[in-house]
Design a protein around this motif. Sequence first.
Motif, PDB file in Angstrom:
ATOM      1  N   ASP A 144      -5.298-117.969  -2.843  1.00 21.86           N
ATOM      2  CA  ASP A 144      -6.793-117.542  -3.926  1.00 21.86           C
ATOM      3  C   ASP A 144      -8.040-117.913  -2.430  1.00 21.86           C
ATOM      4  N   LEU A 145      -7.376-117.704  -1.512  1.00 20.85           N
ATOM      5  CA  LEU A 145      -8.902-118.074  -1.060  1.00 20.85           C
ATOM      6  C   LEU A 145      -9.415-116.904  -0.062  1.00 20.85           C
ATOM      7  N   HIS A 146     -10.396-116.595   0.046  1.00 22.90           N
ATOM      8  CA  HIS A 146     -10.670-115.089   0.526  1.00 22.90           C
ATOM      9  C   HIS A 146     -11.746-115.670   1.357  1.00 22.90           C
ATOM     10  N   LEU A 147     -11.589-115.003   2.989  1.00 17.68           N
ATOM     11  CA  LEU A 147     -11.787-115.842   4.581  1.00 17.68           C
ATOM     12  C   LEU A 147     -12.723-114.903   5.150  1.00 17.68           C
ATOM     13  N   LEU A 148     -13.908-115.285   4.414  1.00 18.18           N
ATOM     14  CA  LEU A 148     -15.029-113.810   5.427  1.00 18.18           C
ATOM     15  C   LEU A 148     -15.294-114.163   7.000  1.00 18.18           C
ATOM     16  N   LYS A 149     -15.223-113.012   7.568  1.00 16.78           N
ATOM     17  CA  LYS A 149     -15.507-113.233   9.347  1.00 16.78           C
ATOM     18  C   LYS A 149     -16.797-112.487  10.203  1.00 16.78           C
ATOM     19  N   ALA A 150     -17.336-113.244  10.336  1.00 19.27           N
ATOM     20  CA  ALA A 150     -18.553-112.896  11.732  1.00 19.27           C
ATOM     21  C   ALA A 150     -18.252-113.412  12.683  1.00 19.27           C
ATOM     22  N   ARG A 151     -18.829-112.724  14.029  1.00 24.56           N
ATOM     23  CA  ARG A 151     -18.634-112.637  15.386  1.00 24.56           C
ATOM     24  C   ARG A 151     -19.947-112.900  15.944  1.00 24.56           C
ATOM     25  N   SER A 152     -21.250-113.529  15.090  1.00 27.81           N
ATOM     26  CA  SER A 152     -22.296-113.670  15.562  1.00 27.81           C
ATOM     27  C   SER A 152     -22.748-114.619  14.217  1.00 27.81           C
ATOM     28  N   GLY A 153     -24.094-115.151  14.853  1.00 26.48           N
ATOM     29  CA  GLY A 153     -24.923-116.191  13.081  1.00 26.48           C
ATOM     30  C   GLY A 153     -25.699-114.530  12.505  1.00 26.48           C
ATOM     31  N   ASP A 154     -25.934-113.778  13.658  1.00 24.01           N
ATOM     32  CA  ASP A 154     -26.277-112.354  12.115  1.00 24.01           C
ATOM     33  C   ASP A 154     -25.791-111.656  11.546  1.00 24.01           C
ATOM     34  N   GLU A 155     -24.439-111.670  11.092  1.00 25.51           N
ATOM     35  CA  GLU A 155     -22.796-111.035  10.400  1.00 25.51           C
ATOM     36  C   GLU A 155     -23.276-112.171   9.708  1.00 25.51           C
ATOM     37  N   ALA A 156     -23.186-113.363  10.026  1.00 28.39           N
ATOM     38  CA  ALA A 156     -22.958-114.340   9.080  1.00 28.39           C
ATOM     39  C   ALA A 156     -24.320-114.278   8.091  1.00 28.39           C
ATOM     40  N   LEU A 157     -25.384-114.390   8.510  1.00 32.34           N
ATOM     41  CA  LEU A 157     -26.643-114.033   7.734  1.00 32.34           C
ATOM     42  C   LEU A 157     -26.351-113.600   6.333  1.00 32.34           C
ATOM     43  N   GLU A 158     -25.755-111.960   7.514  1.00 28.99           N
ATOM     44  CA  GLU A 158     -25.736-110.547   6.429  1.00 28.99           C
ATOM     45  C   GLU A 158     -24.630-110.731   4.905  1.00 28.99           C
ATOM     46  N   LEU A 159     -23.785-111.766   5.854  1.00 29.82           N
ATOM     47  CA  LEU A 159     -22.828-111.647   4.839  1.00 29.82           C
ATOM     48  C   LEU A 159     -22.795-112.809   3.847  1.00 29.82           C
ATOM     49  N   LEU A 160     -24.098-114.078   3.419  1.00 26.08           N
ATOM     50  CA  LEU A 160     -24.243-114.552   2.907  1.00 26.08           C
ATOM     51  C   LEU A 160     -25.187-114.306   1.536  1.00 26.08           C
ATOM     52  N   LEU A 161     -25.843-113.010   2.464  1.00 26.23           N
ATOM     53  CA  LEU A 161     -26.678-112.234   1.156  1.00 26.23           C
ATOM     54  C   LEU A 161     -25.993-112.113   0.042  1.00 26.23           C
ATOM     55  N   HIS A 162     -24.705-111.466   0.299  1.00 20.00           N
ATOM     56  CA  HIS A 162     -23.865-110.682  -0.906  1.00 20.00           C
ATOM     57  C   HIS A 162     -22.751-111.839  -1.369  1.00 20.00           C
ATOM     58  N   HIS A 163     -22.297-113.111  -0.686  1.00 18.63           N
ATOM     59  CA  HIS A 163     -21.526-114.344  -1.007  1.00 18.63           C
ATOM     60  C   HIS A 163     -21.561-114.755  -1.579  1.00 18.63           C
ATOM     61  N   ASP A 164     -21.186-115.693  -2.384  1.00 19.87           N
ATOM     62  CA  ASP A 164     -21.003-116.928  -2.759  1.00 19.87           C
ATOM     63  C   ASP A 164     -20.084-117.945  -1.256  1.00 19.87           C
TER      64      ASP A 164
END
Length: 392
Positions: free
Chosen positions: A28-48
């Motif tokens: 019941d855990l979904h792991l979002l992975k980012a290899r940079s700060g910019d990728e992380a910010l992009e993911l945070l725009l679409h996910h809680d």
Amino acid sequence: MSGPVKFLLVDDLPENLLSLEALLRREDLHLLKARSGDEALELLLHHDVALALIDVQMPGLNGFELAELMRGNERTRRIPIIFVTAGSHSPERRFQGYEAGAVDFIQKPIEPDILRSKTEVFFELYRQRQKIAEQRDTLHEQAEALRLADKRKDEFLAVLAHELRNPLAALHGGLKLLLRKPDGPQAEKISGLMEGQMAHLVRLIDDLLDISRITKGKIELRRSAFDLKTAVLAALEMAQPAIEAKGHRLTAHIPAHPVDVFADQVRITQCIANILTNAAKYTPDGGEIEISMQERGNEVSITVQDNGLGLTPESTASIFRLFEQVDDHLEHAHGGLGIGLALVKQLVELHGGTVSAASDGPGQGSRFTLTVPNSAAELQYLNQESRTRLPV
């Protein structure tokens, strides 16, 4: 049911992301992975996200800078952050991390039990917030439903008072005229009008009593085998005054052969008559009403179609609710309490049948279809019911 909890993992090295993923993976855990700060910010725009695990040393936007950007955004400012760091940091460096928004630090190489223990806290906190949000939404929906029910009740009481007052006033006026001139030339006409008003009152009260009985589970169906055509013809006779009063043209398509059902003939007749009267009421003068009957497998359907005011999709969905009346149709609802179709629905469902409404839109007419099991299907259903109730 809440969706999976999401953690954000941020590290410039793929092997570190894979290692974190392997340690944290659960159903019941979904792991979002980012290899940079910019990728992380992009993911945070679409996910809680329930938790962000961020590597401190990254090229470009480092962990502390990413955390500061997250804190500056309303959407992400409350996301807990755990920094993942290699080696030790000075107290000043750690203070900088906490000031950027960290709730904790984890040292590399990572101890699996420590990682799981710390992240489990935030997993459970997020789950609890989800439950609270769901309970809040449920309470809001219930409060809104109560508000609407209270509004419909008030509207119904106002309509009921109006509908009872009008015939009572007519009866009172007619009685005074008869007492004054019992043998006058208008006595017979006045008596006829009073009889009509009395019948209207009785019908209103009967509908109210039926709704009360159904709500309390006290209504009793008196089932017997009969030809459904008999009920249709009786309903047509009952609705004839309303149809003739507005000059409608009625077309009936009824099979010549018997159509046997096992039901309460009086109640089925009442349902069909209510639908016909409804069609007459909400069709402008000189309209067309068509009633047809079809046998389909284990059921028989009766369809009443008109070229009247029609319905919106919202009205089609709500018209069978108790005390519900279409706002645009209120000027045509003479003598109605908004319980006729609700009564039809409940009576038909007590028979194991269905009733539905359809329309192509306002001004495009309406189509009501009432379906009941045929005689063989109903008898089989009753036999099964009786067997399930036998003591073991």
